[in-house]
Design an enzyme around this catalytic site. Structure first.
Site, mmCIF file in Angstrom:
data_model
loop_
_atom_site.group_PDB
_atom_site.id
_atom_site.type_symbol
_atom_site.label_atom_id
_atom_site.label_comp_id
_atom_site.label_asym_id
_atom_site.label_seq_id
_atom_site.Cartn_x
_atom_site.Cartn_y
_atom_site.Cartn_z
ATOM 1 N N ARG A 193 -3.284 12.541 -10.322
ATOM 2 C CA ARG A 193 -3.935 11.663 -11.300
ATOM 3 C C ARG A 193 -5.437 11.903 -11.273
ATOM 4 O O ARG A 193 -6.044 11.972 -10.200
ATOM 5 C CB ARG A 193 -3.632 10.192 -10.999
ATOM 6 C CG ARG A 193 -2.151 9.868 -11.143
ATOM 7 C CD ARG A 193 -1.848 8.402 -10.957
ATOM 8 N NE ARG A 193 -0.406 8.176 -10.960
ATOM 9 C CZ ARG A 193 0.183 7.007 -10.759
ATOM 10 N NH1 ARG A 193 -0.551 5.937 -10.531
ATOM 11 N NH2 ARG A 193 1.500 6.892 -10.769
ATOM 12 N N ARG A 233 -6.766 5.495 -3.115
ATOM 13 C CA ARG A 233 -6.711 6.047 -4.475
ATOM 14 C C ARG A 233 -7.111 7.519 -4.440
ATOM 15 O O ARG A 233 -8.286 7.863 -4.385
ATOM 16 C CB ARG A 233 -7.634 5.251 -5.396
ATOM 17 C CG ARG A 233 -7.377 5.485 -6.888
ATOM 18 C CD ARG A 233 -8.307 4.637 -7.741
ATOM 19 N NE ARG A 233 -8.073 3.223 -7.578
ATOM 20 C CZ ARG A 233 -7.171 2.503 -8.239
ATOM 21 N NH1 ARG A 233 -6.412 3.097 -9.147
ATOM 22 N NH2 ARG A 233 -7.027 1.203 -8.027
ATOM 23 N N GLU A 254 -1.564 -3.397 -3.996
ATOM 24 C CA GLU A 254 -0.352 -2.858 -4.628
ATOM 25 C C GLU A 254 0.174 -1.648 -3.873
ATOM 26 O O GLU A 254 -0.574 -0.741 -3.523
ATOM 27 C CB GLU A 254 -0.648 -2.470 -6.076
ATOM 28 C CG GLU A 254 0.547 -1.875 -6.800
ATOM 29 C CD GLU A 254 0.168 -1.135 -8.072
ATOM 30 O OE1 GLU A 254 0.940 -0.244 -8.483
ATOM 31 O OE2 GLU A 254 -0.902 -1.428 -8.642
ATOM 32 N N SER A 292 5.201 -0.598 -7.969
ATOM 33 C CA SER A 292 5.273 -1.241 -9.273
ATOM 34 C C SER A 292 6.612 -0.866 -9.891
ATOM 35 O O SER A 292 6.912 0.320 -10.055
ATOM 36 C CB SER A 292 4.117 -0.765 -10.171
ATOM 37 O OG SER A 292 4.053 -1.504 -11.362
ATOM 38 N N ARG A 307 -0.084 4.931 0.502
ATOM 39 C CA ARG A 307 -0.442 3.519 0.651
ATOM 40 C C ARG A 307 0.389 2.854 1.748
ATOM 41 O O ARG A 307 -0.083 1.926 2.416
ATOM 42 C CB ARG A 307 -0.290 2.790 -0.681
ATOM 43 C CG ARG A 307 -1.296 3.272 -1.719
ATOM 44 C CD ARG A 307 -1.379 2.376 -2.926
ATOM 45 N NE ARG A 307 -2.408 2.840 -3.861
ATOM 46 C CZ ARG A 307 -2.930 2.129 -4.838
ATOM 47 N NH1 ARG A 307 -2.511 0.879 -5.038
ATOM 48 N NH2 ARG A 307 -3.853 2.622 -5.637
#
Length: 426
Positions: A261, A276, A348, A351, A390
């Site tokens: 990403r 991230r 988070e 999801s 994460r």
């Protein structure tokens, strides 16, 4: 993608649902574009029908010896052949205009999704686990990680910001987490393991609603392919253009892949640490279901992701996202947020979304309901089961010791080759 017929039938309801997502009314513009499209298609069809009819009449006129009529018909056919390309292009342009308008409109929220503007309006559904009490001030992973093999400096030297080089026991723990997740989802939760491409074409990205709206968030190669932002793209697109046998639904797929990403929309967020990254690994969960089964499948998928956190003993909370925080293609989303004691916050880690038939319409993925001749669109769902990096962060912060070492969770000991604790370098 939305069904234009549904919009025509109830434009007020469509605009009201868009308003819940903070979007402007679109029904009138869409209906107008659809009227142009249908009128263009009608003109083209009428011209084609007349050309075919006139061509047949030429032979009949010639058979009767009526050369005058035959010549007039030939002239008419000639004129139609000249104008047909322009009519075809007009029809194609009208199709593209409507499709382009529909392509950038988000999915409509489910009835039970709370209306809100941002993450502050999300609703906590449940919590699990007890937050650990520390006899010392717990540190963030970015502070304890480097001594254990989380090398931010080398990653930045090789590739730039938001890349990390893992070494030794840290790399082993990362691999152990990924393998544990994959084994759990396949062995206990019934997902079929896949090893899909991480380079995909435009159709796969468009079908899973990553194009055109989010092109800047992904990396594109020089030959026009895309590095997947998540294996949701590859797994979901595996049924693109298919009519799926009703008897094999639901289809449940999982894969462990690298994900890429650009984080174009996250400038300045989580620049420190491993939260991230431009490149990361994730175990993805994808389900293809009948429409009537998708809500139950959404709950099941979320529970499968929760099971990983529970097995690792990581406290978390389950959150129902509001309309303003929900992803573009989702109609309903649960986020799982793991407790990070170093940050003193929930973050988070998964999801799980039900997209309804939104992606299926873009991909033209259908099934034939039992006893019916007509096909219907399937529903697609996706979720993280889990994001490996994460989860590594969560293990480091929740299992840290005062001397900077980190205990390995019991569930991972069989994957660690005898390592039960990561020790800081001397």
């Amino acid at each position: 993608m939305h069904d234009i017929r549904t919009i025509r039938d109830n434009p007020e309801a469509f605009d009201a649902a868009l308003a819940k997502r903070g979007a402007e009314p679109m029904a009138a513009e869409l209906i107008s574009a659809d009227e142009v499209r249908r009128a263009s298609a009608t003109r083209l069809q009428e011209a084609q029908n007349r050309r075919n009819e006139a061509s047949k009449l030429i032979g009949q006129a010639m058979g009767r010896g009526d050369t005058e009529t035959a010549e007039a018909l030939k002239a008419e056919v000639g004129e139609l052949k000249e104008i047909l390309p322009a009519l075809e292009e007009t029809a194609r342009a009208a199709d593209r205009q409507l499709e382009d308008l529909l392509a950038v409109i988000p999915n409509l929220p489910a009835e039970d999704v709370p209306v809100g503007e941002d993450e502050d309006d999300n609703v906590e559904v449940s919590t699990w686990g007890e937050k650990r009490s520390f006899a010392f001030e717990p540190k963030e992973h970015a502070d304890i990680g480097p001594a254990l093999g989380m090398d931010f400096e080398t990653g930045a030297n090789i590739s730039g910001a938001r890349f990390t080089f893992l070494r030794g026991g840290m790399a082993r723990l990362h691999r152990a987490l990924a393998q544990f997740m994959l084994d759990r989802q396949t062995g206990e939760n019934g997902y079929t393991e896949c090893n899909p491409p991480v380079l995909v074409n435009d159709a796969a990205m468009y079908g899973t609603d990553k194009l055109p709206k989010f092109a800047e968030d992904s990396f594109r190669t020089t030959d026009g392919r895309w590095l997947i932002p998540t294996s949701e793209v590859s797994l979901t697109a595996s049924v693109m253009g298919q009519i799926i046998d009703n008897d094999i639904l639901p289809i449940r797929l999982t894969a462990l892949t690298p994900c890429f990403r650009s984080e174009a929309g996250a400038a300045g967020k989580d620049t420190r640490g491993f939260i991230r990254q431009h490149q990361f690994e994730k175990v993805e969960l994808v389900s293809i279901t009948r429409p009537e089964d998708s809500e139950a499948e959404h709950e099941r998928m979320t529970a499968c992701a929760e099971g990983i956190l529970q097995a690792l003993g990581l406290p978390y909370r389950k959150v129902l996202l509001c309309t303003g925080d929900m992803g573009f293609g989702a109609r309903k989303t649960y986020d799982l947020e793991v407790w990070l004691p170093g940050q003193g916050a929930y973050r988070e880690i998964s999801s799980c979304s039900n997209t309804g038939d939104f992606q299926a319409r873009r991909m033209n993925s259908r099934y034939r309901p039992e006893g019916e001749k007509k096909t219907a669109f399937v529903h697609t769902l996706n979720g993280s089961g889990l994001a490996v990096g994460r989860t590594l962060v969560a293990v480091l912060e929740n299992y840290q010791l005062e001397d900077g070492s980190v205990d390995v969770p019991e569930a991972l000991l069989g994957y660690m080759g005898g390592i039960s604790r990561l020790m800081p370098a001397a």
